[in-house]
Design a protein around this motif. Structure first.
Motif, short mmCIF file in Angstrom:
data_model
loop_
_atom_site.label_atom_id
_atom_site.label_comp_id
_atom_site.label_asym_id
_atom_site.label_seq_id
_atom_site.Cartn_x
_atom_site.Cartn_y
_atom_site.Cartn_z
N ASN A 59 0.83 -1.21 0.00
CA ASN A 59 0.00 0.00 0.00
C ASN A 59 0.86 1.26 0.00
OD1 ASN A 59 0.96 -0.36 2.57
ND2 ASN A 59 -1.00 0.01 3.60
N GLU A 116 3.17 -0.71 8.01
CA GLU A 116 2.50 -0.89 9.30
C GLU A 116 3.40 -0.47 10.47
OE1 GLU A 116 0.20 -4.17 12.06
OE2 GLU A 116 0.42 -4.59 9.92
N ARG A 120 2.27 2.47 13.02
CA ARG A 120 2.18 2.25 14.48
C ARG A 120 3.10 3.21 15.25
NH1 ARG A 120 -0.77 -2.09 15.92
NH2 ARG A 120 -1.18 -3.67 14.34
N GLU A 167 -4.20 5.05 12.78
CA GLU A 167 -4.67 3.80 13.39
C GLU A 167 -5.67 3.04 12.51
OE1 GLU A 167 -4.29 4.36 18.16
OE2 GLU A 167 -6.13 5.09 17.22
N SER A 168 -6.38 3.73 11.66
CA SER A 168 -7.36 3.07 10.80
C SER A 168 -6.73 2.04 9.88
CB SER A 168 -8.14 4.10 9.99
OG SER A 168 -8.98 4.84 10.82
N HIS A 169 -5.45 2.12 9.65
CA HIS A 169 -4.76 1.17 8.79
C HIS A 169 -4.54 -0.20 9.45
CE1 HIS A 169 -3.85 4.87 6.62
NE2 HIS A 169 -3.71 4.10 5.57
N PHE A 170 -4.53 -0.21 10.77
CA PHE A 170 -4.27 -1.50 11.44
C PHE A 170 -5.33 -1.90 12.44
CE2 PHE A 170 -1.51 1.76 13.35
CZ PHE A 170 -1.89 1.72 14.67
N GLN A 171 -6.40 -1.15 12.54
CA GLN A 171 -7.54 -1.54 13.40
C GLN A 171 -8.51 -2.37 12.57
OE1 GLN A 171 -8.99 2.33 14.55
NE2 GLN A 171 -8.01 2.20 16.55
N SER A 172 -9.24 -3.23 13.25
CA SER A 172 -10.29 -3.98 12.55
C SER A 172 -11.55 -4.02 13.36
CB SER A 172 -9.81 -5.39 12.24
OG SER A 172 -9.41 -6.06 13.39
#
Length: 172
Positions: A59, A116, A120, A167-172
């Protein structure tokens, strides 16, 4: 004409003379507070650029562009903080060397590559500065400096948005 600042034995600067209605005592404490935020804003500006220059991964382009956008946002805070500080009669300590000695942030790792990892690590830095900005809002409020309080509120609001983007890139 305003007097030039002079440095005392502790390294703190005396204030320039000004017609600013805030007491010299409060102006001095707000200048000290803002020096820390100036250093931190300069540090996070270049932490974000470090990530922008070195990010790799699937990405890449999206994250590379996000980091550039975040850099522009925090670079604007650098100028606003420095201008408020000088409006209070302070002398902005805005060099990289001065910032390195006064930032609240941990040093940014120079070996990060994965998107990532950068996301972070930047989220940690933005969060640390957000916490300090919120503490600064309270300090400015208690001192009765509504304009510094307002500036730090603007900064904190922007930092919270940046944390969300990171954070939206690694939160689910």
């Amino acid at each position: 004409m305003a007097k030039a600042t002079k440095t005392n034995k502790t390294g703190a600067s005396k204030l320039h003379s000004t017609k600013n209605p805030i007491s010299e005592n409060i102006r001095g404490s707000m200048v000290e507070l803002l020096q820390t935020h100036l250093a931190t804003s300069i540090d996070i500006t270049y932490q974000t650029k470090q990530a922008h220059w070195n990010v790799k991964g699937m990405n890449f382009i999206a994250v590379h562009e996000l980091f550039d956008d975040l850099h522009e946002v925090v670079e604007d805070y650098v100028d606003k903080i420095a201008e408020r500080l000088t409006a209070l009669g302070g002398q902005a300590h805005g060099t990289v060397q001065a910032s390195a000695g006064n930032t609240i942030l941990e040093p940014y790792p120079l070996d990060l590559v994965k998107s990532e990892d950068h996301l972070r690590r930047l989220a940690d830095s933005y969060s640390a500065w957000s916490k300090a900005a919120q503490e600064g809002i309270e300090e400015a409020s208690e001192a009765g400096d509504a304009l510094t309080e307002d500036l730090l509120t603007e900064v904190a609001r922007g930092l919270d948005k940046s944390i969300y983007f990171l954070e939206s890139h690694f939160q689910s």
